[in-house]
Design a protein around this motif. Structure first.
Motif, PDB file in Angstrom:
ATOM      1  N   ARG A  93      13.746  13.409 -11.594  1.00  0.00           N
ATOM      2  CA  ARG A  93      12.311  13.261 -11.327  1.00  0.00           C
ATOM      3  C   ARG A  93      11.877  11.817 -11.564  1.00  0.00           C
ATOM      4  O   ARG A  93      11.116  11.240 -10.781  1.00  0.00           O
ATOM      5  CB  ARG A  93      11.529  14.224 -12.222  1.00  0.00           C
ATOM      6  N   ALA A  94      12.361  11.226 -12.650  1.00  0.00           N
ATOM      7  CA  ALA A  94      12.001   9.839 -12.954  1.00  0.00           C
ATOM      8  C   ALA A  94      12.671   8.868 -11.995  1.00  0.00           C
ATOM      9  O   ALA A  94      12.115   7.803 -11.698  1.00  0.00           O
ATOM     10  CB  ALA A  94      12.374   9.508 -14.390  1.00  0.00           C
ATOM     11  N   TRP A  95      13.862   9.214 -11.503  1.00  0.00           N
ATOM     12  CA  TRP A  95      14.563   8.350 -10.560  1.00  0.00           C
ATOM     13  C   TRP A  95      13.850   8.329  -9.202  1.00  0.00           C
ATOM     14  O   TRP A  95      13.612   7.268  -8.626  1.00  0.00           O
ATOM     15  CB  TRP A  95      16.007   8.809 -10.402  1.00  0.00           C
ATOM     16  N   PHE A  96      13.498   9.507  -8.696  1.00  0.00           N
ATOM     17  CA  PHE A  96      12.881   9.585  -7.376  1.00  0.00           C
ATOM     18  C   PHE A  96      11.376   9.280  -7.392  1.00  0.00           C
ATOM     19  O   PHE A  96      10.833   8.778  -6.406  1.00  0.00           O
ATOM     20  CB  PHE A  96      13.096  10.977  -6.776  1.00  0.00           C
ATOM     21  N   TYR A  97      10.722   9.612  -8.496  1.00  0.00           N
ATOM     22  CA  TYR A  97       9.260   9.456  -8.559  1.00  0.00           C
ATOM     23  C   TYR A  97       8.852   8.665  -9.809  1.00  0.00           C
ATOM     24  O   TYR A  97       8.076   9.162 -10.643  1.00  0.00           O
ATOM     25  CB  TYR A  97       8.580  10.825  -8.567  1.00  0.00           C
ATOM     26  N   PRO A  98       9.342   7.437  -9.951  1.00  0.00           N
ATOM     27  CA  PRO A  98       9.034   6.675 -11.173  1.00  0.00           C
ATOM     28  C   PRO A  98       7.555   6.406 -11.357  1.00  0.00           C
ATOM     29  O   PRO A  98       7.079   6.267 -12.493  1.00  0.00           O
ATOM     30  CB  PRO A  98       9.823   5.370 -10.977  1.00  0.00           C
TER      31      PRO A  98
ATOM     32  N   HIS B  99       5.541   8.304 -13.889  1.00  0.00           N
ATOM     33  CA  HIS B  99       5.838   8.123 -15.308  1.00  0.00           C
ATOM     34  C   HIS B  99       5.234   6.840 -15.877  1.00  0.00           C
ATOM     35  O   HIS B  99       5.603   6.422 -16.981  1.00  0.00           O
ATOM     36  CB  HIS B  99       7.351   8.125 -15.511  1.00  0.00           C
ATOM     37  N   VAL B 100       4.351   6.209 -15.127  1.00  0.00           N
ATOM     38  CA  VAL B 100       3.765   4.963 -15.596  1.00  0.00           C
ATOM     39  C   VAL B 100       2.259   4.982 -15.408  1.00  0.00           C
ATOM     40  O   VAL B 100       1.722   5.701 -14.563  1.00  0.00           O
ATOM     41  CB  VAL B 100       4.361   3.747 -14.847  1.00  0.00           C
ATOM     42  N   VAL B 101       1.601   4.164 -16.194  1.00  0.00           N
ATOM     43  CA  VAL B 101       0.191   3.878 -15.987  1.00  0.00           C
ATOM     44  C   VAL B 101       0.074   2.550 -15.237  1.00  0.00           C
ATOM     45  O   VAL B 101      -0.748   2.390 -14.341  1.00  0.00           O
ATOM     46  CB  VAL B 101      -0.558   3.812 -17.338  1.00  0.00           C
ATOM     47  N   ASP B 102       0.955   1.612 -15.599  1.00  0.00           N
ATOM     48  CA  ASP B 102       0.999   0.289 -14.968  1.00  0.00           C
ATOM     49  C   ASP B 102       2.072   0.300 -13.882  1.00  0.00           C
ATOM     50  O   ASP B 102       3.256   0.469 -14.172  1.00  0.00           O
ATOM     51  CB  ASP B 102       1.314  -0.757 -16.029  1.00  0.00           C
ATOM     52  N   GLU B 103       1.659   0.131 -12.644  1.00  0.00           N
ATOM     53  CA  GLU B 103       2.608   0.158 -11.523  1.00  0.00           C
ATOM     54  C   GLU B 103       3.713  -0.871 -11.673  1.00  0.00           C
ATOM     55  O   GLU B 103       4.808  -0.699 -11.149  1.00  0.00           O
ATOM     56  CB  GLU B 103       1.866  -0.080 -10.196  1.00  0.00           C
TER      57      GLU B 103
END
Length: 211
Positions: free
Chosen positions: A109-114, A117-121
């Motif tokens: 999930r983090a690999w395909f849709y990082p 998982h962030v607030v700062d792009e």
């Protein structure tokens, strides 16, 4: 009749391959991600998380890939996709099904849709890189546990091998794809050679290179 809501190459590939292995009557219902259909009001009634797949079995509406896989293994024991309940082999099967679901599948999930998982792009690339490194370590562990066995359970083919095949396929675009580990590549090749798997890939329009 069983109905599987799917999108080509998504997590629905595991139950699709299982249904082909089982030889059960079922229908495929495309959830068009290109139109964001997984977030439609109609689909969210089936799976409120808005993810694919969903299996309909009579009055049962089931989501979560591993849960669907275990249900199919239990519903069709004659297909031999899982060892007998109560045996040590069954416990080992559970171990790997939950490991694959909770560890590499979740990490993808983090690999395909990082960006999720962030607030700062600006941190997106770092998140993706870190996920890739964690996935590498996870597949190293799986490779070490598999060793020189033919299948996860030794000489017995099971749904766990189909699950691993799907996850190996997902990593084909990684800097170090899972297939670069010789025993994982060999297992994936054995799975790919199965007629039921080839049929599922054909129906979903998945062409070489598969993984």
């Amino acid at each position: 009749m069983l109905s599987l809501y799917y999108y080509p190459g998504n997590a629905s590939l595991l139950p699709h391959m299982m249904l082909r292995e089982i030889g059960a009557e079922f229908e495929l219902r495309l959830v068009d991600r290109g139109q964001n259909a997984q977030k439609s009001a109609e689909y969210l009634k089936l799976n409120p998380s808005g993810r694919i797949p969903v299996l309909i079995d009579g009055d049962l509406v089931l989501f979560e890939t591993a849960a669907i896989a275990l249900h199919l293994a239990d519903k069709f024991p004659e297909a031999g996709l899982a060892p007998a309940v109560g045996t040590a082999e069954r416990a080992t099967f559970y171990k790997w099904m939950f490991h694959l679901s909770n560890t590499p599948q979740a990490e993808y999930r983090a690999w395909f849709y990082p960006h999720e998982h962030v607030v700062d792009e600006a941190a997106t690339l770092t998140v993706k890189q870190a996920a890739g490194e964690r996935l590498n370590r996870m597949f190293d562990v799986i490779s070490g546990q598999l060793g020189d066995k033919t299948w996860f359970l030794g000489e017995r083919f099971s749904a766990a091998d189909l699950f691993l095949f799907m996850l190996i396929r997902w990593g084909r675009g990684m800097p170090r794809p899972p297939r670069s580990l010789p025993n994982l590549n060999a297992l994936a090749e054995r799975v790919l050679a199965r007629p039921a798997v080839q049929k599922a890939l054909e129906v979903e329009g998945i062409k070489a290179p598969v993984f």
